[in-house]
Design a protein around this motif. Structure first.
Motif, PDB file in Angstrom:
ATOM      1  N   LEU A 261       0.802  -1.229   0.094  1.00 16.61           N
ATOM      2  CA  LEU A 261       0.044   0.127  -0.002  1.00 16.61           C
ATOM      3  C   LEU A 261       0.950   1.324   0.110  1.00 16.61           C
ATOM      4  CD1 LEU A 261      -2.827  -0.941   2.494  1.00 16.61           C
ATOM      5  CD2 LEU A 261      -3.071  -0.625   0.272  1.00 16.61           C
ATOM      6  N   ALA A 262       2.043   1.208   0.703  1.00 16.04           N
ATOM      7  CA  ALA A 262       2.861   2.408   0.621  1.00 16.04           C
ATOM      8  C   ALA A 262       3.535   2.555  -0.677  1.00 16.04           C
ATOM      9  CB  ALA A 262       3.790   2.102   1.903  1.00 16.04           C
ATOM     10  N   LYS A 263       3.891   1.347  -1.398  1.00 11.09           N
ATOM     11  CA  LYS A 263       4.517   1.557  -2.532  1.00 11.09           C
ATOM     12  C   LYS A 263       3.808   2.090  -3.758  1.00 11.09           C
ATOM     13  CE  LYS A 263       8.313   0.388  -4.965  1.00 11.09           C
ATOM     14  NZ  LYS A 263       9.639   0.826  -4.544  1.00 11.09           N
ATOM     15  N   MET A 264       2.296   1.663  -3.462  1.00 14.16           N
ATOM     16  CA  MET A 264       1.340   2.079  -4.686  1.00 14.16           C
ATOM     17  C   MET A 264       1.024   3.861  -4.192  1.00 14.16           C
ATOM     18  SD  MET A 264      -2.114   0.304  -3.709  1.00 14.16           S
ATOM     19  CE  MET A 264      -2.858   0.864  -5.271  1.00 14.16           C
ATOM     20  N   GLY A 265       1.457   4.309  -3.148  1.00  8.20           N
ATOM     21  CA  GLY A 265       1.118   5.617  -2.781  1.00  8.20           C
ATOM     22  C   GLY A 265      -0.214   5.802  -2.159  1.00  8.20           C
ATOM     23  N   ALA A 266      -0.689   4.864  -1.604  1.00  7.46           N
ATOM     24  CA  ALA A 266      -2.149   4.815  -1.094  1.00  7.46           C
ATOM     25  C   ALA A 266      -2.347   5.538   0.473  1.00  7.46           C
ATOM     26  CB  ALA A 266      -2.964   3.701  -1.172  1.00  7.46           C
ATOM     27  N   LEU A 267      -1.159   5.271   0.967  1.00  7.87           N
ATOM     28  CA  LEU A 267      -0.960   5.537   2.582  1.00  7.87           C
ATOM     29  C   LEU A 267      -0.401   6.852   2.887  1.00  7.87           C
ATOM     30  CD1 LEU A 267       0.210   2.203   4.065  1.00  7.87           C
ATOM     31  CD2 LEU A 267      -2.152   2.965   3.835  1.00  7.87           C
ATOM     32  N   SER A 268      -0.909   7.697   3.705  1.00  8.84           N
ATOM     33  CA  SER A 268       0.014   8.884   4.133  1.00  8.84           C
ATOM     34  C   SER A 268       1.257   8.616   4.687  1.00  8.84           C
ATOM     35  CB  SER A 268      -1.122   9.426   5.396  1.00  8.84           C
ATOM     36  OG  SER A 268      -0.513  10.538   6.027  1.00  8.84           O
ATOM     37  N   GLY A 269       1.961   9.564   4.499  1.00 12.54           N
ATOM     38  CA  GLY A 269       3.318   9.275   4.909  1.00 12.54           C
ATOM     39  C   GLY A 269       3.771  10.279   5.970  1.00 12.54           C
ATOM     40  N   ARG A 270       2.695  10.863   6.774  1.00 13.97           N
ATOM     41  CA  ARG A 270       3.153  11.607   7.982  1.00 13.97           C
ATOM     42  C   ARG A 270       3.560  10.583   9.169  1.00 13.97           C
ATOM     43  NH1 ARG A 270      -1.109  14.573   5.764  1.00 13.97           N
ATOM     44  NH2 ARG A 270      -0.758  16.869   5.950  1.00 13.97           N
TER      45      ARG A 270
END
Length: 409
Positions: A203-212
């Protein structure tokens, strides 16, 4: 507003979420608008190492060793929520006619934690140490099966998997079972426990998650101009549904009615919403038509509201086009994150509670509404609203959409 004679009434609500266990704990946390996001030890070292996890659930304490020890967390959460819903409905599973009780559960990943664990065992130690229990913990059907075993619910037993619309879809299909006479009681909802390293990494790799990472509690911010993705969560929500006449005959408390359901497909993209919102609109209008309610009669919308750049603008435009500026809109994902396959069930439960109490929970972390979001989003604090009709939206990867119409008793 006309009321369908086949309305299902909600007589029980069971919740096991990052906001707490049971109705009271969830109302306290969600209606206060305080986020549950925090760093998660199981995700340590990943680019996104925080989530909205269920932290006050002890399966051995809450389910007993015999029930809890050999099932995946997704089934543990689902069983606990189902037990809670049945108790809330004032029903006793030891005395009911189990053959007339249906179970419909929505989930996206099923027992993925068990699958990942046993795959690691296979890679590190070989096939001899792989557990034979994998085949009765990982499959997506098992949560419904274990609820049936736990509660003696021996009627139709089904699982639906429509990604993030799964829980809402399960409630819609359970209502159909009641309508056709296939059961007299339906336990319906969703469960998800997919906070695993592999899933979170993808999910992080596909850019779906917040990065805060520096401020997880403020990461999920639906409809905010500064949103950058959703926060993954876990949990379960179950409803007990009955026919109006059956609930009345036993003197049950009715929290609200499930009066309509609609489903559709975008047929557009594996993960991105159709920017026109036409597929989601078909589902919403189908739910309204099913319940005999016009868009102008809708007082409240529990939005899908993921806190992603694309979803929130698309959904806001859809809300404005279908309902106008009348309904009070909220996204409870600001507090509990995105529960994936359980999201629609938990959010429908929150919609039921909003109808019952006349209180719309606030959208957490909404500080500056995106200029492209031209709807009445409730923020900062809960709002008192007389709610005769409300709709819960659920949209999933694969372009699968579901809408549930909730009306007052």
């Amino acid at each position: 507003m006309t009321v369908d004679h086949f309305d299902a009434v909600v007589t029980g609500v069971g919740l096991v979420t990052p906001a707490g266990i049971g109705v009271a704990d969830n109302i306290d946390r969600v209606w206060s608008g305080v986020s549950t996001a925090a760093r998660t030890p199981a995700l340590a070292g990943l680019p996104v190492d925080f989530s909205c996890a269920v932290t006050d659930f002890d399966p051995l304490r809450d389910l007993g060793r015999r029930r809890a020890a050999r099932v995946d967390r997704v089934s543990q959460l689902g069983m606990a929520a189902a037990r809670g819903a049945v108790a809330d409905a004032g029903l006793d599973h030891r005395t009911w006619d189990g053959a007339r009780v249906a179970v419909v559960v929505g989930t996206s990943f099923g027992g993925v934690a068990s699958l990942e664990r046993e795959h690691d065992t296979y890679r590190e130690h070989g096939h001899d140490l792989v557990s034979p229990l994998l085949m009765v913990t990982a499959p997506v059907n098992m949560t419904a099966g274990y609820i049936a075993m736990d509660l003696g619910a021996l009627g139709p037993n089904q699982v639906v998997s429509t990604a993030c619309a799964s829980g809402a879809t399960a409630i819609g299909y359970a209502r159909l079972l009641l309508r056709t006479g296939a059961c007299d009681i339906a336990i319906a909802g969703g469960s998800e426990a997919a906070l695993t390293p592999t899933g979170a990494a993808s999910l992080a790799k596909m850019g779906a998650l917040s990065g805060r990472r520096d401020d997880p509690a403020r990461a999920s911010r639906p409809f905010d101009a500064d949103r950058d993705g959703f926060v993954a969560g876990e949990g379960a929500g179950m409803l007990v549904l009955e026919r109006v006449e059956d609930a009345r005959s036993r003197g049950a408390r009715v929290r609200a009615r499930i009066s309509g359901f609609g489903a559709s497909a975008d047929g557009h993209h594996p993960s991105a919403p159709d920017p026109t919102g036409s597929g989601a609109e078909r589902a919403i209008r189908a739910a309204l038509d099913d319940g005999g309610v016009s868009p102008a009669e809708v007082d409240h919308v529990n939005a899908h509201g993921t806190s992603t750049p694309l979803n929130d603008v698309t959904e806001a435009g859809l809300i404005n086009r279908v309902y106008g500026d009348r309904p009070a809109v909220t996204s409870t994902k600001g507090v509990i994150g995105h529960l994936i396959g359980a999201a629609g069930a938990v959010e429908t439960a929150y919609t039921v509670l909003a109808v019952e109490t006349g209180l719309v929970p606030p959208t957490a972390n909404l500080e500056n509404v995106d200029p492209e979001v031209d709807v009445d989003v409730v923020a900062k604090e809960q709002r008192k609203v007389r709610i005769e009709a409300a709709v819960s939206h659920s949209f999933g990867f694969g372009g699968q959409n579901a809408a549930v119409l909730v009306t007052s008793p």
